[in-house]
Design an enzyme around this catalytic site. Structure first.
Site, short mmCIF file in Angstrom:
data_model
loop_
_atom_site.label_atom_id
_atom_site.label_comp_id
_atom_site.label_asym_id
_atom_site.label_seq_id
_atom_site.Cartn_x
_atom_site.Cartn_y
_atom_site.Cartn_z
N SER A 52 -78.72 -60.40 -5.56
CA SER A 52 -79.15 -59.83 -6.84
C SER A 52 -79.84 -60.93 -7.62
O SER A 52 -79.62 -62.12 -7.35
CB SER A 52 -77.91 -59.36 -7.63
OG SER A 52 -78.25 -59.01 -8.95
N TYR A 95 -69.19 -60.23 -11.06
CA TYR A 95 -70.34 -59.85 -10.21
C TYR A 95 -71.21 -61.07 -9.94
O TYR A 95 -71.61 -61.31 -8.79
CB TYR A 95 -71.13 -58.75 -10.92
CG TYR A 95 -72.25 -58.16 -10.08
CD1 TYR A 95 -71.98 -57.35 -8.98
CD2 TYR A 95 -73.58 -58.40 -10.39
CE1 TYR A 95 -73.01 -56.80 -8.22
CE2 TYR A 95 -74.61 -57.85 -9.64
CZ TYR A 95 -74.32 -57.05 -8.56
OH TYR A 95 -75.34 -56.50 -7.80
N1 LIG Z 1 -78.96 -51.09 -8.07
C1 LIG Z 1 -79.20 -52.28 -8.59
O1 LIG Z 1 -79.71 -52.40 -9.73
C2 LIG Z 1 -78.89 -53.54 -7.83
C3 LIG Z 1 -79.50 -54.73 -8.28
C4 LIG Z 1 -79.24 -55.90 -7.58
C5 LIG Z 1 -78.43 -55.88 -6.47
N2 LIG Z 1 -77.85 -54.71 -6.07
C6 LIG Z 1 -77.02 -54.76 -4.88
O2 LIG Z 1 -77.54 -53.84 -3.94
C7 LIG Z 1 -76.48 -53.35 -3.11
C8 LIG Z 1 -76.54 -51.84 -3.09
O3 LIG Z 1 -76.53 -51.37 -4.41
P1 LIG Z 1 -76.90 -49.86 -4.76
O4 LIG Z 1 -77.44 -49.88 -6.13
O5 LIG Z 1 -77.68 -49.26 -3.68
O6 LIG Z 1 -75.41 -49.24 -4.78
P2 LIG Z 1 -74.89 -47.72 -4.56
O7 LIG Z 1 -75.96 -46.77 -4.93
O8 LIG Z 1 -73.58 -47.67 -5.25
O9 LIG Z 1 -74.65 -47.64 -2.97
C9 LIG Z 1 -73.65 -48.42 -2.40
C10 LIG Z 1 -73.61 -48.15 -0.92
O10 LIG Z 1 -72.57 -48.95 -0.35
C11 LIG Z 1 -71.64 -48.11 0.33
N3 LIG Z 1 -70.31 -48.72 0.26
C12 LIG Z 1 -69.58 -48.97 -0.84
N4 LIG Z 1 -68.40 -49.50 -0.51
C13 LIG Z 1 -68.39 -49.60 0.84
C14 LIG Z 1 -67.45 -50.06 1.78
N5 LIG Z 1 -66.25 -50.55 1.40
N6 LIG Z 1 -67.75 -50.00 3.10
C15 LIG Z 1 -68.94 -49.51 3.49
N7 LIG Z 1 -69.89 -49.06 2.66
C16 LIG Z 1 -69.61 -49.10 1.34
C17 LIG Z 1 -71.76 -46.75 -0.38
O11 LIG Z 1 -71.33 -45.65 0.41
P3 LIG Z 1 -69.79 -45.12 0.41
O12 LIG Z 1 -69.36 -45.08 -1.03
O13 LIG Z 1 -69.84 -43.80 1.07
O14 LIG Z 1 -69.04 -46.14 1.21
C18 LIG Z 1 -73.27 -46.71 -0.59
O15 LIG Z 1 -73.91 -46.34 0.61
C19 LIG Z 1 -75.20 -53.95 -3.67
O16 LIG Z 1 -74.84 -55.08 -2.92
C20 LIG Z 1 -75.58 -54.35 -5.09
O17 LIG Z 1 -74.80 -55.41 -5.56
C21 LIG Z 1 -78.05 -53.53 -6.72
#
Ligand SMILES: NC(=O)c1ccc[n+]([C@@H]2O[C@H](COP(=O)([O-])OP(=O)(O)OC[C@H]3O[C@@H](n4cnc5c(N)ncnc54)[C@H](OP(=O)(O)O)[C@@H]3O)[C@@H](O)[C@H]2O)c1
Length: 254
Positions: A146, A159
């Site tokens: 991130s 975080y």
């Molecule tokens: N969105 C942002 O603004 C942003 C910015 C910077 C970085 N990030 C990073 O990007 C990554 C993804 O974020 P996102 O925004 O796409 O999040 P999201 O929409 O909440 O999606 C999270 C994904 O991870 C899966 N997941 C959660 N816990 C899990 C576990 N214990 N085992 C396996 N799968 C798991 C979820 O599916 P299930 O719940 O079905 O397991 C889902 O597919 C994260 O690492 C986050 O820190 C996000």
């Protein structure tokens, strides 16, 4: 005269594991890799969401399968990933946030974030790495970090600690596995509209603040991050390791 040729951005013949692939950034990364020719294995906990994504990818003519997996259950995840391998590409993406001031954070909040963002990411990488080294073909590990792995953020002590840890792991691992032609990098998005950020992005004051920090003046969409995963996975990035690709619209520029 022989002109230099741009190395290929295609990923035909490569197998990729994407964790957290059922929605958000992981879904975008999985689609991007599939569209570039890779066979993708999607992992997350919810099999209904995963199978819907997988069906859509297959209907579009791509090579996809899924693995219902909680990556924080390390022993099981390790065994299942090793069995499903070897992989040429890992997108180590599953992650969580528990925003709030330090004064409100509980041990449970701390452990939940660290368990998934650091501990699980560490052992998923290890599980894929063993197969990659044995296969002897090199590979690319892309950790979704991130911008919060590079700067501090409001309500993000835990975080930020987790994403700075992932940045450190990335650099140390890159040193360790360079001799196997395995590259290890991070993708570092700013705020991207996904279910993960839905609560933050529902607050107009917070949105105004975010947009004031992003020099390009807008919150990211999933499409904004997709090319970075293809690039880092491909031969076009063959001398890039131990570093971060920031997709932050200029947030960290100053
Ligand atoms: N969105 C942002 O603004 C942003 C910015 C910077 C970085 N990030 C990073 O990007 C990554 C993804 O974020 P996102 O925004 O796409 O999040 P999201 O929409 O909440 O999606 C999270 C994904 O991870 C899966 N997941 C959660 N816990 C899990 C576990 N214990 N085992 C396996 N799968 C798991 C979820 O599916 P299930 O719940 O079905 O397991 C889902 O597919 C994260 O690492 C986050 O820190 C996000």
């Amino acid at each position: 005269m022989d002109l230099p040729q741009t190395p290929s951005f295609r990923l035909d013949g490569r197998r990729a594991l994407v964790t957290g692939a059922s929605r958000g950034i992981g879904l975008g990364a999985a689609c991007a890799l599939a569209q570039a020719g890779a066979e993708v294995v999607l992992a997350a906990r919810s099999s209904s969401e995963l199978s819907a994504v997988c069906d859509a990818l297959k209907a579009a003519g791509f090579n996809a399968s899924f693995m219902q997996l909680d990556v924080s259950e390390v022993a099981t995840a390790k065994a299942r990933i090793e069995e499903a391998g070897p992989f040429d590409i890992l997108v180590n993406n599953a992650g969580i946030n528990r925003p709030g001031p330090m004064s409100a954070m509980t041990e449970e909040d701390y452990d939940t974030v660290m368990d998934l963002n650091v501990r699980a990411a560490y052992f998923v990488a290890q599980s894929v790495l063993n197969g990659m080294i044995k296969a002897g073909k090199g590979g690319s590990i892309i950790n979704t970090s991130s911008q919060m792995g590079h700067v501090g953020g409001i309500d993000r002590t835990v975080y930020c600690a987790s994403k700075f840890a992932l940045e450190g792991m990335t650099r140390a691992l890159a040193i360790e596995v360079g001799e196997h032609n395995i590259r290890v990098n991070t993708v570092c998005p700013t705020f991207i509209a996904t279910p993960f950020t839905a609560a933050t992005l529902a607050d107009p004051e917070r949105v105004a603040w975010i947009e004031s920090k992003i020099k390009l003046g807008r919150i990211g969409e999933i499409e904004d991050v997709m090319g970075a995963y293809v690039f880092l996975a491909s031969d076009a990035a063959s001398l890039i390791t131990g570093t971060s690709l920031l997709i932050d619209g200029g947030w960290t520029a100053g």
